[in-house]
Scaffold this motif. Structure first.
Motif, PDB file in Angstrom:
ATOM      1  N   MET A 107      26.839  33.389  46.105  1.00 11.67           N
ATOM      2  CA  MET A 107      26.814  33.614  44.858  1.00 11.67           C
ATOM      3  C   MET A 107      25.451  34.769  44.642  1.00 11.67           C
ATOM      4  SD  MET A 107      25.161  31.165  41.839  1.00 11.67           S
ATOM      5  CE  MET A 107      23.529  31.426  42.577  1.00 11.67           C
ATOM      6  N   ASN A 108      26.105  35.630  43.738  1.00  8.19           N
ATOM      7  CA  ASN A 108      25.001  37.005  43.575  1.00  8.19           C
ATOM      8  C   ASN A 108      25.079  37.013  41.969  1.00  8.19           C
ATOM      9  OD1 ASN A 108      23.830  39.046  43.391  1.00  8.19           O
ATOM     10  ND2 ASN A 108      25.532  40.585  44.133  1.00  8.19           N
ATOM     11  N   SER A 126      25.594  39.449  34.982  1.00 13.38           N
ATOM     12  CA  SER A 126      26.587  39.268  35.929  1.00 13.38           C
ATOM     13  C   SER A 126      26.591  38.124  37.071  1.00 13.38           C
ATOM     14  CB  SER A 126      26.774  40.925  36.598  1.00 13.38           C
ATOM     15  OG  SER A 126      27.822  40.780  37.675  1.00 13.38           O
ATOM     16  N   LEU A 127      27.513  37.469  37.246  1.00 10.14           N
ATOM     17  CA  LEU A 127      27.551  36.343  38.129  1.00 10.14           C
ATOM     18  C   LEU A 127      28.894  36.545  38.961  1.00 10.14           C
ATOM     19  CD1 LEU A 127      26.380  33.748  39.107  1.00 10.14           C
ATOM     20  CD2 LEU A 127      27.644  32.529  37.477  1.00 10.14           C
ATOM     21  N   GLN A 128      28.703  36.692  40.379  1.00 11.40           N
ATOM     22  CA  GLN A 128      29.665  36.591  41.115  1.00 11.40           C
ATOM     23  C   GLN A 128      29.597  35.718  42.371  1.00 11.40           C
ATOM     24  OE1 GLN A 128      29.552  40.644  42.824  1.00 11.40           O
ATOM     25  NE2 GLN A 128      28.973  41.538  40.638  1.00 11.40           N
ATOM     26  N   PHE A 129      30.873  35.046  42.833  1.00 13.21           N
ATOM     27  CA  PHE A 129      30.966  34.341  43.678  1.00 13.21           C
ATOM     28  C   PHE A 129      32.245  34.709  44.816  1.00 13.21           C
ATOM     29  CE2 PHE A 129      29.319  31.269  40.558  1.00 13.21           C
ATOM     30  CZ  PHE A 129      28.561  30.561  41.050  1.00 13.21           C
ATOM     31  N   SER A 175      35.255  36.024  42.801  1.00 12.48           N
ATOM     32  CA  SER A 175      35.467  36.057  41.443  1.00 12.48           C
ATOM     33  C   SER A 175      33.870  36.455  40.632  1.00 12.48           C
ATOM     34  CB  SER A 175      35.885  34.532  40.701  1.00 12.48           C
ATOM     35  OG  SER A 175      34.933  33.689  41.161  1.00 12.48           O
ATOM     36  N   GLY A 176      34.064  36.949  39.452  1.00  3.22           N
ATOM     37  CA  GLY A 176      32.986  37.333  38.796  1.00  3.22           C
ATOM     38  C   GLY A 176      33.218  37.431  37.257  1.00  3.22           C
ATOM     39  N   THR A 177      32.173  37.183  36.628  1.00  2.00           N
ATOM     40  CA  THR A 177      31.922  37.422  35.049  1.00  2.00           C
ATOM     41  C   THR A 177      31.159  38.469  34.609  1.00  2.00           C
ATOM     42  OG1 THR A 177      30.864  35.347  34.714  1.00  2.00           O
ATOM     43  CG2 THR A 177      33.078  35.373  34.598  1.00  2.00           C
ATOM     44  N   GLY A 195      33.439  40.512  30.577  1.00  2.00           N
ATOM     45  CA  GLY A 195      34.588  41.025  31.639  1.00  2.00           C
ATOM     46  C   GLY A 195      34.788  39.753  32.631  1.00  2.00           C
ATOM     47  N   GLU A 196      35.763  39.479  33.113  1.00  2.00           N
ATOM     48  CA  GLU A 196      36.264  38.523  33.880  1.00  2.00           C
ATOM     49  C   GLU A 196      37.357  38.935  34.953  1.00  2.00           C
ATOM     50  OE1 GLU A 196      37.329  33.698  34.494  1.00  2.00           O
ATOM     51  OE2 GLU A 196      37.318  34.854  32.507  1.00  2.00           O
TER      52      GLU A 196
END
Length: 456
Positions: free
Chosen positions: A5-6, A40-43, A72-74, A107-108
């Motif tokens: 996770m970032n 931003s959140l990325q998996f 995936s990310g948003t 964004g997604e």
């Protein structure tokens, strides 16, 4: 299995006090405040399944890997800019002031891939690898989301052959490794398969929205076909090692951003379009030494590399060439050059008039120049003169019996050239032998790419 996770956040604020502005109070720069937030959140999730069968004969080795990966990310962002804040210590955009600009975005995205890898070797001398990767990305339309990219590679450890035993005291490793396959690239923007809209101008106090981007449902993966042939060597127990590689890559369906289209469509450009093909080929040489002892307590390691790369535009649409290739400006000063994109030549190419020397005589002295030609037929520098010659070098004459004079940029509308060449001027090659040095005489002169690159 692996899960990563970032999370990131970014905030930017700025304030321009009235003391630094020399305009009136109503100007949008007076006590201007700006704020921007970005999150931003990325998996990333990756699962590997590895199978290595056992062989009774230890000469054979096989391992296979199946991999599944989900990315995936948003993200979200907001910003606003205000002005006219009360003079003092107030700098926040949330305080009562005049709103100059504001905006939000979200964004997604998601990408998913399945990959199969296998590696087989026999007596550690002969190896064969195969990879098949299928990748889907939400940046493409429903019918173009998935790309398939196979690859195959091999290796032959020549130094392990029985007939190489004579070199085993100083040769530790010598191998050849070919490879061939495909890889793919996706665009950097999201939501390309949807039509977009943006705020437009207002009328009678009523706002509007205007089309911002055409939907791109047929956009495809950019594909790169890659071939590589390399060799590795290691000498004297690793004291010296090196590698040489030859590669030949061709990128098809290139993703070109801001592709220009006729404005009659209601748009001026497409965000992306697949167009053209580019080829890169070249070689690289790497040599390194490890801990060379120069004194009792002093050792040195060194690394040297050199390579060459040659690119070529293999294919490009005519509309792209027309948009990127301006007409030649005959009023450009000396020293300027014309850059163009042309199929068959590399990117970074330079075009211009081919320099052939300096005129020794002016046109009014053409008779003396022709006399010198009779005396020294094999030394054209002694009789160069701005007179027209045909493809066989024969002088072209006017109706009055005088040689036709070479001119620069003859204008067919007013019947006058821009310049008459004279003695001391540069000689430019008349490609079509018409006596008029113009855009029809522009030729490829070379390119700005380096002849080689390397380091030590």
């Amino acid at each position: 299995a692996m899960v990563n996770m970032n999370a990131s956040t970014y905030t930017e604020t700025s304030f321009l006090p009235s003391a630094l502005v020399t305009t009136g109070w109503q100007n949008t720069e007076v006590n201007r405040s700006y704020m921007r937030d970005y999150k931003s959140l990325q998996f990333t999730t990756r699962h590997n399944l590895i199978f290595t069968p056992h062989f009774n004969n230890s000469d054979h080795f096989l391992t296979m890997t199946a991999q599944y990966e989900l990315y995936s990310g948003t993200n979200s962002a907001q910003e606003e800019r205000t002005y006219g804040l009360p003079t003092g210590n107030i700098t926040s955009t949330t305080i009562g002031s005049k709103l100059d600009d504001a905006g939000t975005s979200t964004g997604e995205w998601r990408s998913m891939s399945f990959a199969y890898q296998s590696h087989y070797s026999y007596k550690s001398k002969y190896s064969l690898g195969f990879t098949l990767r299928a990748e889907g990305n939400t940046k493409f339309g429903a019918d173009q989301k998935w790309g398939f990219f196979p690859a195959i590679s091999g290796r032959w450890n020549i130094s392990d052959e029985p007939w190489m035993k004579w070199s085993e005291k100083w040769l530790n490793m010598l191998s050849i490794r070919p490879g061939y396959g495909w890889s793919g690239s996706a665009p950097s923007q999201d939501y390309l398969m949807y039509s977009t809209y943006s705020p437009g101008s207002s009328y009678l106090g009523v706002g509007s929205f205007v089309p911002g981007g055409m939907r791109l449902t047929t956009l495809r993966w950019e594909r790169k076909k890659e071939f590589n042939l390399g060799s590795d060597i290691e000498l004297f127990d690793g004291l010296i090692s090196g590698a040489i590689n030859y590669y030949d890559n061709t990128t098809d369906d290139q993703l070109m951003s801001n592709y220009s289209i006729p404005s009659t469509t209601g748009y001026t450009s497409l965000r992306y379009k697949n167009t053209g093909a580019l080829r890169n080929r070249g070689w690289e040489l790497n040599i390194s030494t490890s801990k060379v002892k120069l004194a009792k307590d002093f050792t040195m390691s060194a690394y040297f590399n050199i390579g060459q790369n040659f690119n070529e535009v293999v294919e490009m649409e005519k509309s792209v060439l027309d948009n990127n290739n301006p007409d030649y400006d005959f009023n450009e000063p000396n020293g300027d050059f014309l850059g163009r994109i042309q199929v068959g030549n590399p990117l970074g190419s330079i075009y211009g008039f081919r320099y052939k020397g300096v005129y020794r005589y002016s046109y009014r002295n053409y008779e003396k120049a022709l006399e010198q030609q009779q005396k020294y037929p094999n030394n054209p520098e002694r009789w160069s003169c701005p007179i027209v010659r045909d493809s066989e070098g024969n002088v072209v004459y006017n109706a009055d019996g005088k040689p036709k004079q070479i001119v620069f940029n003859y204008d067919t509308e007013d019947g006058k050239p821009q310049y008459y060449f004279k003695g001391g001027d540069a000689i430019y090659e008349d490609i079509n032998f018409d006596g008029n040095i113009n855009e029809l005489d522009l030729v490829y002169l070379g390119n700005s790419n380096p002849k080689a690159q390397g380091g030590f």
